[in-house]
Design an enzyme around this catalytic site. Sequence first.
Site, PDB file in Angstrom:
ATOM      1  N   GLU A 250     -16.176  -7.785   8.509  1.00  0.00           N
ATOM      2  CA  GLU A 250     -16.273  -6.327   8.348  1.00  0.00           C
ATOM      3  C   GLU A 250     -17.008  -5.726   9.532  1.00  0.00           C
ATOM      4  OE1 GLU A 250     -16.751  -6.185   3.487  1.00  0.00           O
ATOM      5  OE2 GLU A 250     -18.480  -5.814   4.756  1.00  0.00           O
ATOM      6  N   LYS A 252     -19.864  -4.043  11.315  1.00  0.00           N
ATOM      7  CA  LYS A 252     -21.280  -3.939  11.001  1.00  0.00           C
ATOM      8  C   LYS A 252     -21.734  -2.574  11.490  1.00  0.00           C
ATOM      9  CE  LYS A 252     -25.671  -6.277  11.515  1.00  0.00           C
ATOM     10  NZ  LYS A 252     -26.408  -5.027  11.715  1.00  0.00           N
ATOM     11  N   ARG A 272     -33.144   0.075   2.185  1.00  0.00           N
ATOM     12  CA  ARG A 272     -33.211  -1.386   2.246  1.00  0.00           C
ATOM     13  C   ARG A 272     -34.515  -1.894   1.663  1.00  0.00           C
ATOM     14  NH1 ARG A 272     -35.286  -5.298   5.004  1.00  0.00           N
ATOM     15  NH2 ARG A 272     -34.131  -7.124   5.700  1.00  0.00           N
TER      16      ARG A 272
HETATM   17  P1  ATP Z   1     -31.862  -7.916   8.037  1.00  0.00           P
HETATM   18  O1  ATP Z   1     -31.440  -6.741   7.218  1.00  0.00           O
HETATM   19  O2  ATP Z   1     -30.847  -9.025   8.032  1.00  0.00           O
HETATM   20  O3  ATP Z   1     -33.262  -8.376   7.759  1.00  0.00           O
HETATM   21  P2  ATP Z   1     -32.045  -6.109  10.177  1.00  0.00           P
HETATM   22  O4  ATP Z   1     -32.768  -5.141   9.310  1.00  0.00           O
HETATM   23  O5  ATP Z   1     -32.488  -6.286  11.576  1.00  0.00           O
HETATM   24  O6  ATP Z   1     -31.930  -7.525   9.523  1.00  0.00           O
HETATM   25  P3  ATP Z   1     -29.391  -6.275  10.937  1.00  0.00           P
HETATM   26  O7  ATP Z   1     -29.698  -7.547  11.599  1.00  0.00           O
HETATM   27  O8  ATP Z   1     -28.919  -5.214  11.835  1.00  0.00           O
HETATM   28  O9  ATP Z   1     -30.560  -5.673  10.124  1.00  0.00           O
HETATM   29  O10 ATP Z   1     -28.277  -6.625   9.830  1.00  0.00           O
HETATM   30  C1  ATP Z   1     -28.264  -6.401   8.474  1.00  0.00           C
HETATM   31  C2  ATP Z   1     -27.879  -4.981   8.073  1.00  0.00           C
HETATM   32  O11 ATP Z   1     -26.561  -4.610   8.508  1.00  0.00           O
HETATM   33  C3  ATP Z   1     -27.737  -4.807   6.575  1.00  0.00           C
HETATM   34  O12 ATP Z   1     -28.965  -4.722   5.942  1.00  0.00           O
HETATM   35  C4  ATP Z   1     -26.935  -3.525   6.459  1.00  0.00           C
HETATM   36  O13 ATP Z   1     -27.786  -2.416   6.495  1.00  0.00           O
HETATM   37  C5  ATP Z   1     -26.118  -3.492   7.739  1.00  0.00           C
HETATM   38  N1  ATP Z   1     -24.659  -3.511   7.556  1.00  0.00           N
HETATM   39  C6  ATP Z   1     -23.788  -2.774   8.289  1.00  0.00           C
HETATM   40  N2  ATP Z   1     -22.521  -3.012   7.941  1.00  0.00           N
HETATM   41  C7  ATP Z   1     -22.544  -3.921   6.939  1.00  0.00           C
HETATM   42  C8  ATP Z   1     -21.540  -4.561   6.173  1.00  0.00           C
HETATM   43  N3  ATP Z   1     -20.248  -4.316   6.355  1.00  0.00           N
HETATM   44  N4  ATP Z   1     -21.948  -5.449   5.240  1.00  0.00           N
HETATM   45  C9  ATP Z   1     -23.262  -5.712   5.038  1.00  0.00           C
HETATM   46  N5  ATP Z   1     -24.258  -5.134   5.738  1.00  0.00           N
HETATM   47  C10 ATP Z   1     -23.919  -4.243   6.689  1.00  0.00           C
END
Ligand code: ATP
Length: 587
Positions: A250, A252, A272
Amino acid sequence: MNYAKIADAYEKIEATTKRLEMTDLLVDLLKNTPVSLIDKVVYLTQGKLYPDFEGIEIGVAEKLAVKALARASGSRESEIEETLKTSGDIGETAQIFISKKKQSTFFQKALTVQRVYETLGKMAKTSGAGAVETKMALLSGLLSDASPKEAKYILRTVTGSLRLGIADMTVLDALAIAYGGGKETREFIERAYNISSDLGKVAKTVAEKGLAGIKSFQVTVFEPIRPMLAERLASSEEILEKLGGKCIAEYKYDGERIQVHKKGKKVILFSRRLEQISDQYPDALELVTTFVAANEAILEGECVAMDIETGEMRPFQELMHRRRKYDIEQAMEQYPVSLFMFDALYVDGKDLTREPYPTRRKALERVIVKNGKVLLAKSITATNVRQLEAFFEEAIENGCEGLMCKAAGKESVYQAGARGWLWIKYKRDYKSEMTDTVDLVVVGAFHGRGKRVGTYGALLLATYNKENDTFETVTKCGTGFTDKDLASFPELLGKHEIPKKHSRVQSTLEADVWFEPAVVLEILGAEITLSPIHTCAVDSIRKGSGLAIRFPRFTGKYRTDKSAEDATSSMEIAEMYRKQLKKISQS
Ligand code: ATP
């Protein structure tokens, strides 16, 4: 139950740094707590009155605590402040001053947990005119009846400085031992916590109904589910291998994660971190009410800032304007959002968290009414590296951070509160800024929407390929244009309009309007990325890929001094891309 019991337990807990000892002390306390109070005691040990997602804080400033202490102890404020300055701890200070007073009083009514909890609750809910005075009266009332030790912990609790160091996981361990039948039952208790985020409720359930009660614990609307998190890998090969050769990939999205809870017309959005953020997104609330066709639902998605004129995504930073409470109306207008939904955890009585992802995604599809603003996260089922790579580039080019690759087999349940290999994020491991502007030729345009109906929403821009004498598209730009610019376009560009794509323009995109290459604009972008769509310098970096400029913005400069052939060349863009990479590998 007397508050003194809690204060004694706190004192012992504070004296140890060993987790096992801490757990034992907590088990003792919980076993000696009447079931009717267990939730309250659990909240109190974490310095709270309610679960975090309720967003209710006791919120007493140190100044107010000093005043209440002065009133209760009969000491002067200045004296208390002096001691506080040296000790740096409001709790210890309270202990000193209350014990001074105690030497001269005889009568004292024992403080019960119930009374402390209720009084703190009243303080938390007091607001508006006279709130400070009311809070102070309530607090000094408690302190007047408190022992020095009790006063110490009450003041630490109200000022948010209790910090016993009891982690959620320690409480879960203690509950498993005290009421679940042993430490090995912790996984069931933990699941209950992961789907409710409410330690007090979990404690009460296990204390009242035992393990059976915990095993039948339900997902409930308006109690946030702790989010499932992703691991990370650096290549398509590794990702596919880890996910058994097949995954649902998907986009991101680069926005803010939201968990949507809906029941009838009431909707709450959680962040979150499971804070209520409905106030920041009144528009998203309305979208959910209108386009989620379920009476009860818990869904997850990413809230993304959008450019309404071009329909393109904007960087995450633009959502920051939503954080300022006072001009939310203005932020809503300037930085509108779309929701890209990616999970369904509960729909109309059915807990979906134990269902595999494809089933949840189908439930999500069923529940969202087709519209332009609440959308499903764009996805493909990928079985080979080539597919995954092309989709990755497409995602980046469309303003996303990369891909979320998700397991699609039977095992692919929603792992609330856990970071695991069922979701793998695929981001670029570099990011660099484009510092130089480029001069690009306008070769096409797309009709505007919203405020830009009747004019162009975005322009299709191209570089010049000297070898082939062609113009190759490199970006779609809808940002940076003033109203005056927009008003001048029909005249400026209209005279170059042609009925179909110019023969020297290479484009896979279908513009609404085509122009002969003539007008050159100065553009500043965020970075250059590989692109499966744009034709600029195609095949020069990677076979089958062109280059694109991400997040382009018009600088305001019309390069009337340049002809179309003087525009930045495709080779120059390729060179900039290479330099950008070199910089990354050096750093
Ligand atoms: P994490 O949430 O894994 O601790 P982080 O806050 O740095 O790390 P990212 O590494 O950018 O966040 O990746 C996770 C986030 O990506 C998810 O918490 C969500 O908000 C976002 N996201 C965007 N698109 C999607 C998707 N299709 N499915 C799941 N999450 C998604």
